[in-house]
Structure formats: C-alpha cells, structure tokens
Motif scaffolding. Structure first.
Motif, mmCIF file in Angstrom:
data_model
loop_
_atom_site.group_PDB
_atom_site.id
_atom_site.type_symbol
_atom_site.label_atom_id
_atom_site.label_comp_id
_atom_site.label_asym_id
_atom_site.label_seq_id
_atom_site.Cartn_x
_atom_site.Cartn_y
_atom_site.Cartn_z
ATOM 1 N N THR A 185 7.667 4.568 -22.842
ATOM 2 C CA THR A 185 8.484 5.569 -23.517
ATOM 3 C C THR A 185 9.489 6.133 -22.511
ATOM 4 N N PHE A 186 10.462 6.856 -23.027
ATOM 5 C CA PHE A 186 11.429 7.502 -22.146
ATOM 6 C C PHE A 186 10.735 8.504 -21.231
ATOM 7 N N ALA A 187 9.750 9.230 -21.758
ATOM 8 C CA ALA A 187 9.026 10.211 -20.951
ATOM 9 C C ALA A 187 8.272 9.529 -19.809
ATOM 10 N N GLU A 188 7.728 8.342 -20.055
ATOM 11 C CA GLU A 188 7.006 7.623 -19.002
ATOM 12 C C GLU A 188 7.966 7.159 -17.905
ATOM 13 N N LEU A 189 9.165 6.752 -18.293
ATOM 14 C CA LEU A 189 10.161 6.359 -17.301
ATOM 15 C C LEU A 189 10.600 7.556 -16.459
ATOM 16 N N VAL A 190 10.802 8.682 -17.110
ATOM 17 C CA VAL A 190 11.136 9.890 -16.352
ATOM 18 C C VAL A 190 9.992 10.242 -15.410
ATOM 19 N N THR A 248 0.838 -1.195 0.000
ATOM 20 C CA THR A 248 0.000 0.000 0.000
ATOM 21 C C THR A 248 0.877 1.250 0.000
ATOM 22 N N GLY A 249 0.557 2.192 -0.877
ATOM 23 C CA GLY A 249 1.225 3.481 -0.845
ATOM 24 C C GLY A 249 2.358 3.672 -1.832
ATOM 25 N N ILE A 250 2.749 2.615 -2.594
ATOM 26 C CA ILE A 250 3.810 2.844 -3.571
ATOM 27 C C ILE A 250 3.257 3.652 -4.737
ATOM 28 N N ASN A 251 4.130 4.391 -5.388
ATOM 29 C CA ASN A 251 3.737 5.141 -6.572
ATOM 30 C C ASN A 251 3.525 4.196 -7.747
ATOM 31 N N THR A 252 2.674 4.596 -8.678
ATOM 32 C CA THR A 252 2.435 3.799 -9.878
ATOM 33 C C THR A 252 2.445 4.701 -11.105
ATOM 34 N N ARG A 253 2.744 4.098 -12.245
ATOM 35 C CA ARG A 253 2.716 4.821 -13.514
ATOM 36 C C ARG A 253 2.097 3.903 -14.556
ATOM 37 N N SER A 269 10.004 11.004 -11.404
ATOM 38 C CA SER A 269 9.417 12.217 -10.841
ATOM 39 C C SER A 269 8.437 11.894 -9.719
ATOM 40 N N GLU A 270 7.727 10.754 -9.833
ATOM 41 C CA GLU A 270 6.796 10.343 -8.772
ATOM 42 C C GLU A 270 7.548 10.151 -7.455
ATOM 43 N N ASP A 316 8.014 12.869 -3.741
ATOM 44 C CA ASP A 316 7.832 12.446 -2.348
ATOM 45 C C ASP A 316 9.115 12.589 -1.537
ATOM 46 N N ASN A 317 10.091 13.317 -2.079
ATOM 47 C CA ASN A 317 11.390 13.512 -1.408
ATOM 48 C C ASN A 317 12.102 12.197 -1.126
#
Length: 233
Positions: free
Chosen positions: A106-111, A93-98, A115-116, A120-121
């Motif tokens: 794509t490269f933009a999706e990996l970036v 629970t709580g991990i970021n997802t894309r 960023s996600e 969250d620092n």
C-alpha cells in the motif's frame, strides 16, 4: 579495493568570546572488498563463421559483455555471499526491512519504508525506489488513499511519493528496494577480460570466446536502504 565511511562525527562546542573549541575527530571505518570472478564463454562453429553475413565474433563479444553486466547487476541486489558470489543488498546485515501485508504494498507501507531510512538519518542523496514491472503496473492502478480517489501510487514523472523510480525485471516480483543508492558500491579490479581461443576446438574448427570480470559489492551504510516484501520473517 576498499571503501571508507564515516562512523562517527566530530563534536561541536559552544565557546566564550575568544575561546577555542575542544579538538575532536571523526571516526573513519573501512569496508573491505575482495574480487569475485564472474565469467561466461561461447563456442561457435567454423560453418557459422563461413555462412554468416554477420560479424559473429563481435556479436558474441557483445552478448557476453551484456550477460556479465546483468549478472553483476543481479548480484548487487541478490548476491548470496555463497558459491563465490558477492553479498548483495538484500542479504546485507543491518538494512531496514518492511513486511508488506500483501504481495503489492500500500502507499502507507511505502511511506513506512521511507520513514525507516529517515529515522536513521540516512534520507539523503540519491534516494529512489527499485521495483519489478508488475509492481509498477499495480502502482499505476492502485489509489493512494483507497477507492474513490484519483491519485494513484504511481505519479506523473515516474515517481512514487516524489522519489525517482527504477523498474527492472532483475528485481524479483514482490520485492521493493528504497534507499540512497550512492551507498551501494560496485568495485572493479579490471575491465572486462575477453579472450578468443581458436585452439581448444581446433580439430573441429570451433572458436571459443571467453569473458571474465573481477568485481565485488559493498554497502557503505546499511541503514541507507530498506527492503520490502510480503514474506519477510
């Protein structure tokens, strides 16, 4: 069996000359871990022992140790927390997802995954990508910024956007994990327990080798990770 984490930082204060800051304390949280047992066993026959030029028992021990290690690695990523399994990274629970637009990101999706975590620092420490060999093949042949460019997603030095990568068939095709894997904790309550049992099949001369390991998986900070796939709801 427990892991500790900082949930809240101390507070810094600006003070006048010879002044003293106000006392503050960090908030410490506890991530509980409870042993889950993974096991495997193999029977080998008396004739195999008699006819083999190999040290069969040692070969079986090594094989069992390897399959146990692979099972733990898989559980660290995909454990369901059901059927006596630990809860793996994907199901925390709580991990970021894309959500990827297609099977290969794509490269933009990996970036975007990076960023996600950074938002969250949590973009610190042992940051890296985990992916399947098929995904690596796509990265090696896909341009970062569209056709006509020479730079591919996969970079010299086995990096993606400067981050180290790990490639394994343990990772499901289409999945990409990114994060600080120092925050993925694997706890052990013992070494690998190996037992040789010559009695269970004594009437036929069969020898059984049993391997058992007690372990659990915990994530110190869920926001240290991002999971990407084209099928995220």
């Amino acid at each position: 069996g427990d892991v500790y984490k900082r949930q809240g930082a101390a507070t810094a204060y600006w003070v006048a000359e010879s002044g003293a800051p106000t006392e503050s304390q960090q908030t410490i949280g506890q991530v509980a871990m409870n042993p889950k047992t993974v096991g495997a066993f193999t029977d080998f026959s008396r004739r195999l022992i008699l006819q083999s030029s190999l040290d069969v028992e040692n070969m079986v021990r090594r094989d069992l140790a390897q399959v146990i290690a692979l099972a733990i690695d898989s559980a660290a990523l995909y454990g369901t927390a059901a059927d006596n399994q630990p809860r793996g990274l994907k199901n925390q629970t709580g991990i970021n997802t894309r959500d990827f637009a297609a099977a290969n990101p794509t490269f933009a999706e990996l970036v975007g995954m990076e960023s996600e975590v950074a938002a969250d620092n949590a973009d610190v420490g042992n940051m890296r990508y985990l992916l399947n060999p098929a995904q690596r093949g796509s990265f090696k042949t896909t341009a970062k910024f569209g056709s006509g460019t020479e730079a591919t997603i996969w970079e010299p030095g086995n990096t993606v956007n400067g981050y180290a990568t790990e490639v394994s068939n343990q990772i499901t095709a289409g999945d990409v994990f990114f994060g600080n894997f120092a925050d993925l904790m694997i706890g052990f309550w013992s070494g690998l327990d190996l037992t040789v049992d010559p009695y269970a099949g004594a009437t036929s001369g069969t020898v059984r080798v049993i391997a058992l390991q007690d372990t659990d998986i915990a994530v110190r900070n869920a926001v240290s990770f991002c999971y990407g796939n084209a099928s995220i709801a």
